[in-house]
Motif scaffolding. Structure first.
Motif, PDB file in Angstrom:
ATOM      1  N   GLY A  99      -9.285   8.792   2.002  1.00  8.84           N
ATOM      2  CA  GLY A  99      -8.941   7.167   1.931  1.00  8.84           C
ATOM      3  C   GLY A  99      -8.971   6.550   0.527  1.00  8.84           C
ATOM      4  O   GLY A  99      -9.470   7.006  -0.404  1.00  8.84           O
ATOM      5  N   ARG A 100      -8.077   5.820   0.396  1.00  6.01           N
ATOM      6  CA  ARG A 100      -7.669   4.774  -0.904  1.00  6.01           C
ATOM      7  C   ARG A 100      -7.495   3.506  -0.531  1.00  6.01           C
ATOM      8  O   ARG A 100      -7.305   3.087   0.407  1.00  6.01           O
ATOM      9  CB  ARG A 100      -6.798   5.672  -1.496  1.00  6.01           C
ATOM     10  CG  ARG A 100      -5.180   5.424  -1.095  1.00  6.01           C
ATOM     11  CD  ARG A 100      -4.060   5.428  -1.925  1.00  6.01           C
ATOM     12  NE  ARG A 100      -2.848   5.549  -1.412  1.00  6.01           N
ATOM     13  CZ  ARG A 100      -2.050   4.446  -1.202  1.00  6.01           C
ATOM     14  NH1 ARG A 100      -2.575   3.351  -2.091  1.00  6.01           N
ATOM     15  NH2 ARG A 100      -0.893   4.339  -1.084  1.00  6.01           N
ATOM     16  N   ALA A 102      -3.236  10.897  -8.349  1.00  4.76           N
ATOM     17  CA  ALA A 102      -2.738  10.748  -6.955  1.00  4.76           C
ATOM     18  C   ALA A 102      -1.934  11.928  -6.651  1.00  4.76           C
ATOM     19  O   ALA A 102      -0.778  11.992  -6.703  1.00  4.76           O
ATOM     20  CB  ALA A 102      -2.156   9.820  -6.531  1.00  4.76           C
ATOM     21  N   LEU A 123       1.977   8.640   6.970  1.00  3.57           N
ATOM     22  CA  LEU A 123       1.005   8.643   5.642  1.00  3.57           C
ATOM     23  C   LEU A 123       1.369   9.825   4.811  1.00  3.57           C
ATOM     24  O   LEU A 123       0.720   9.815   3.799  1.00  3.57           O
ATOM     25  CB  LEU A 123      -0.503   8.848   6.306  1.00  3.57           C
ATOM     26  CG  LEU A 123      -0.862   7.582   7.265  1.00  3.57           C
ATOM     27  CD1 LEU A 123      -2.361   7.903   7.883  1.00  3.57           C
ATOM     28  CD2 LEU A 123      -1.041   6.290   6.535  1.00  3.57           C
ATOM     29  N   HIS A 170       0.150  15.359   7.836  1.00  4.40           N
ATOM     30  CA  HIS A 170      -0.886  14.417   8.672  1.00  4.40           C
ATOM     31  C   HIS A 170      -0.817  15.338  10.054  1.00  4.40           C
ATOM     32  O   HIS A 170      -0.111  14.504  10.808  1.00  4.40           O
ATOM     33  CB  HIS A 170      -0.699  13.204   8.607  1.00  4.40           C
ATOM     34  CG  HIS A 170      -1.325  12.594   7.285  1.00  4.40           C
ATOM     35  ND1 HIS A 170      -0.667  12.505   6.229  1.00  4.40           N
ATOM     36  CD2 HIS A 170      -2.624  11.856   7.089  1.00  4.40           C
ATOM     37  CE1 HIS A 170      -1.660  11.855   5.325  1.00  4.40           C
ATOM     38  NE2 HIS A 170      -2.659  11.423   5.844  1.00  4.40           N
ATOM     39  N   GLY A 195      -7.707  13.791   4.856  1.00  3.89           N
ATOM     40  CA  GLY A 195      -7.374  13.097   3.720  1.00  3.89           C
ATOM     41  C   GLY A 195      -8.312  12.438   3.050  1.00  3.89           C
ATOM     42  O   GLY A 195      -9.528  12.188   3.496  1.00  3.89           O
ATOM     43  N   GLY A 199      -8.127   6.970  -4.281  1.00  2.09           N
ATOM     44  CA  GLY A 199      -8.866   7.946  -3.495  1.00  2.09           C
ATOM     45  C   GLY A 199      -9.676   9.024  -4.144  1.00  2.09           C
ATOM     46  O   GLY A 199      -8.935  10.172  -4.553  1.00  2.09           O
ATOM     47  N   TRP A 244       0.825  -1.242   0.133  1.00  3.08           N
ATOM     48  CA  TRP A 244      -0.161   0.031  -0.102  1.00  3.08           C
ATOM     49  C   TRP A 244       1.002   1.218   0.081  1.00  3.08           C
ATOM     50  O   TRP A 244       0.807   2.207  -0.472  1.00  3.08           O
ATOM     51  CB  TRP A 244      -0.886   0.014   1.063  1.00  3.08           C
ATOM     52  CG  TRP A 244      -1.962   1.208   1.254  1.00  3.08           C
ATOM     53  CD1 TRP A 244      -3.205   1.243   0.790  1.00  3.08           C
ATOM     54  CD2 TRP A 244      -1.749   2.410   1.846  1.00  3.08           C
ATOM     55  NE1 TRP A 244      -3.835   2.236   0.862  1.00  3.08           N
ATOM     56  CE2 TRP A 244      -3.021   3.092   1.666  1.00  3.08           C
ATOM     57  CE3 TRP A 244      -0.832   2.906   2.579  1.00  3.08           C
ATOM     58  CZ2 TRP A 244      -3.089   4.392   2.339  1.00  3.08           C
ATOM     59  CZ3 TRP A 244      -1.012   4.239   3.036  1.00  3.08           C
ATOM     60  CH2 TRP A 244      -1.985   5.066   2.935  1.00  3.08           C
ATOM     61  N   ASN A 246       1.551   9.391   1.042  1.00  2.00           N
ATOM     62  CA  ASN A 246       1.069   7.985   0.529  1.00  2.00           C
ATOM     63  C   ASN A 246      -0.528   8.250   0.540  1.00  2.00           C
ATOM     64  O   ASN A 246      -1.227   7.363  -0.131  1.00  2.00           O
ATOM     65  CB  ASN A 246       1.153   6.948   1.654  1.00  2.00           C
ATOM     66  CG  ASN A 246       2.721   6.573   1.579  1.00  2.00           C
ATOM     67  OD1 ASN A 246       3.150   5.985   0.647  1.00  2.00           O
ATOM     68  ND2 ASN A 246       3.689   7.165   2.282  1.00  2.00           N
ATOM     69  N   VAL A 247      -0.848   9.311   1.081  1.00  2.00           N
ATOM     70  CA  VAL A 247      -2.671   9.442   1.013  1.00  2.00           C
ATOM     71  C   VAL A 247      -2.663  11.140   0.543  1.00  2.00           C
ATOM     72  O   VAL A 247      -1.807  11.927   0.888  1.00  2.00           O
ATOM     73  CB  VAL A 247      -3.336   9.394   2.276  1.00  2.00           C
ATOM     74  CG1 VAL A 247      -4.762   9.299   1.986  1.00  2.00           C
ATOM     75  CG2 VAL A 247      -2.595   8.141   3.007  1.00  2.00           C
ATOM     76  N   PHE A 302      -0.338  13.467  -4.025  1.00  2.00           N
ATOM     77  CA  PHE A 302       0.523  13.096  -3.038  1.00  2.00           C
ATOM     78  C   PHE A 302       1.242  14.296  -2.447  1.00  2.00           C
ATOM     79  O   PHE A 302       1.408  14.668  -1.409  1.00  2.00           O
ATOM     80  CB  PHE A 302       1.098  11.928  -3.014  1.00  2.00           C
ATOM     81  CG  PHE A 302       0.262  10.698  -3.276  1.00  2.00           C
ATOM     82  CD1 PHE A 302      -0.990  10.680  -2.431  1.00  2.00           C
ATOM     83  CD2 PHE A 302       1.026   9.673  -3.537  1.00  2.00           C
ATOM     84  CE1 PHE A 302      -1.371   9.488  -2.815  1.00  2.00           C
ATOM     85  CE2 PHE A 302       0.235   8.272  -3.715  1.00  2.00           C
ATOM     86  CZ  PHE A 302      -1.201   8.172  -3.532  1.00  2.00           C
TER      87      PHE A 302
END
Lengths: 298, 298
Positions: free
Chosen positions: B174-175, B122, B198, B166, B172, B182, A278, B201-202, B124
């Motif tokens: 969720g994915r 994404a 995170l 974060h 954020g 996401g 992930w 990554n999100v 990010f």
């Protein structure tokens, strides 16, 4: 065996500044559960019942481990208060969002201190040389030159001193203006972002091992600083006892992962550089308040 | 005028590594309220109603400011979902202690995406050069080379990239396993120690300005990852709307302190080195997730 593979990668990068160290890309990806299941029995320890507090609420039991090495006089005072049943019928007085839950005796229902002291020397920190077994992390910290763990507690070192850090679920002793006024009658637990500016300004002497969610999910108090404005809003405390004063049959057996073990080093590295599918960008670092110290039943 | 005294001390120490910089000991000690009361009117900004979400729960309103500069495609998708009333009758699906509260449509009660996209690129992070007005802090961070604020949002920079961090109350998307999955239908808010692993990554694209305690005090879910195991345990969501789609009379007017102002710099310095009488050892540093960004009614 599987642990050794990860450990080799860990050792290769442990001395580098963590954010710059490349994440290890060799070896199997182990989950936290797999790492813990592979741990030898002696990677776990059983907290001393003399240094374990049971706070029994209507919603369940909160279990706190005390750290007498970092606050010998304060912990002794708390033990005295617990043995005298000082907190029977006490209450949660304050829940401030993203900060702390605090408990003690309500103002209108005081109780004598008995054999406990009214003031306790302010054990904000200790000489680093006096604390054996501090296991440093290589990671940068905003608030201290060095961070790490001592016997399961997050801690910091700087200028020859060491102290426990205000992380989630850590317990400290509320105080008034005088540093010595934190005698343990009012304790608080961190329920939000680590308020590290409190480090070395309040004595931190414990960690919630189980049940922190019974406190962190309480309704926030609507008064200043999150104090509850009426007695009805306060969650009552049935009792706070030392585990050693509770009959064996009523104890809650727990084991805590030793933080001076290979297992803890491997676990921390696996969280520093997440390699499960992930994750796209492993962090390459871990904060002292982000590294988990697992607790298990038994 | 009073602000200038503190600012001079701030400027003198701003370029030093914060933990080593001596705390300023000159000038009056101002509380946060005093600093904010002395702020000029233009130190405050009114969030754009197009970038403001109202999540109406039975317990009250949670207000989220969106950050389209950091996630233009995701924010556009969330705006489309809100305009279609996608979340009417949705629910809080997950509350994991010391981690996140997450919401969306329950599995048994889906709704078509309509004009919204199923996947979104994404976002990010962004090129640092694309984000104007990043105001750096001089303080060390565990996870990034540089931290600071952009338009009221905590953020980081490294290797020519920038991202929102974060921190408590940050929101954020969720994915699932695929980074593009996401799409904004499931959003989460941080309710514990900042899970900075995170970051990148999100996609982080918002901040709760008001009402985070309506989420952080929810009972923790008892399923894996804090998911609620039955529909009855979930707090229902009446609606999530853009403020711009709500009649003026039903809006909640708020002002947010600008983070590129002298007032914010003075406030942050006053938190970095607390000089009120209660503090014995000022921290000498502040974390990006510990610096408050004040929000006021009006």
């Amino acid at each position: 065996m599987r642990l050794n593979i990860l450990l080799a990668a860990l050792m290769a990068s442990a001395c580098a500044s963590a954010p710059e160290a490349p994440p290890p890309t060799e070896g199997p990806v182990l989950s936290m559960a797999e790492i813990l299941d592979a741990a030898p029995a002696d990677a776990w320890r059983t907290p001393d019942p003399e240094n374990t507090l049971y706070m029994d609420l209507e919603s369940g039991r909160v279990i706190i481990e005390l750290a007498p090495d970092y606050a010998p006089n304060l912990v002794a005072n708390i033990q005295t208060l617990a043995r005298q049943h000082y907190w029977d019928g006490a209450a949660i007085l304050r829940t401030q969002d993203n900060y702390v839950v605090q408990w003690g005796r309500p103002e209108e229902d005081p109780r004598p201190l008995g054999d406990a002291a009214e003031t306790v020397s302010a054990e904000f920190d200790q000489p680093a040389s006096a604390i054996a077994g501090f296991a440093p992390l290589p990671d940068r910290d905003t608030y201290a030159d060095e961070i790490g763990f001592w016997n399961g507690f997050p801690a910091a070192r700087q200028d020859g001193r060491t102290w426990l850090t205000h992380c989630y679920a850590m317990v400290g002793a509320g105080r008034a203006m005088e540093p010595e006024s934190g005698n343990g009658t009012e304790l608080y637990v961190v329920i939000g972002q680590s308020p590290r500016h409190l480090d070395r300004n309040v004595v931190v002497m414990g960690r919630v091992l189980q049940g922190v969610e019974l406190l962190s999910a309480l309704p926030r108090g609507t008064g200043d600083l999150g104090f509850y404005e009426t007695a009805e809003e306060r969650a009552p405390i049935r009792s706070i006892r030392l585990a050693s004063d509770v009959p064996e049959a009523e104890r809650t057996p727990l084991r805590v992962l030793r933080t001076d073990t290979e297992t803890f080093a491997v676990l921390t590295e696996s969280r520093r550089n997440r390699r499960d599918d992930w994750f796209v960008t492993p962090a390459g670092a871990i904060g002292v308040c982000n590294a988990p110290v697992p607790v298990r039943a038994g």
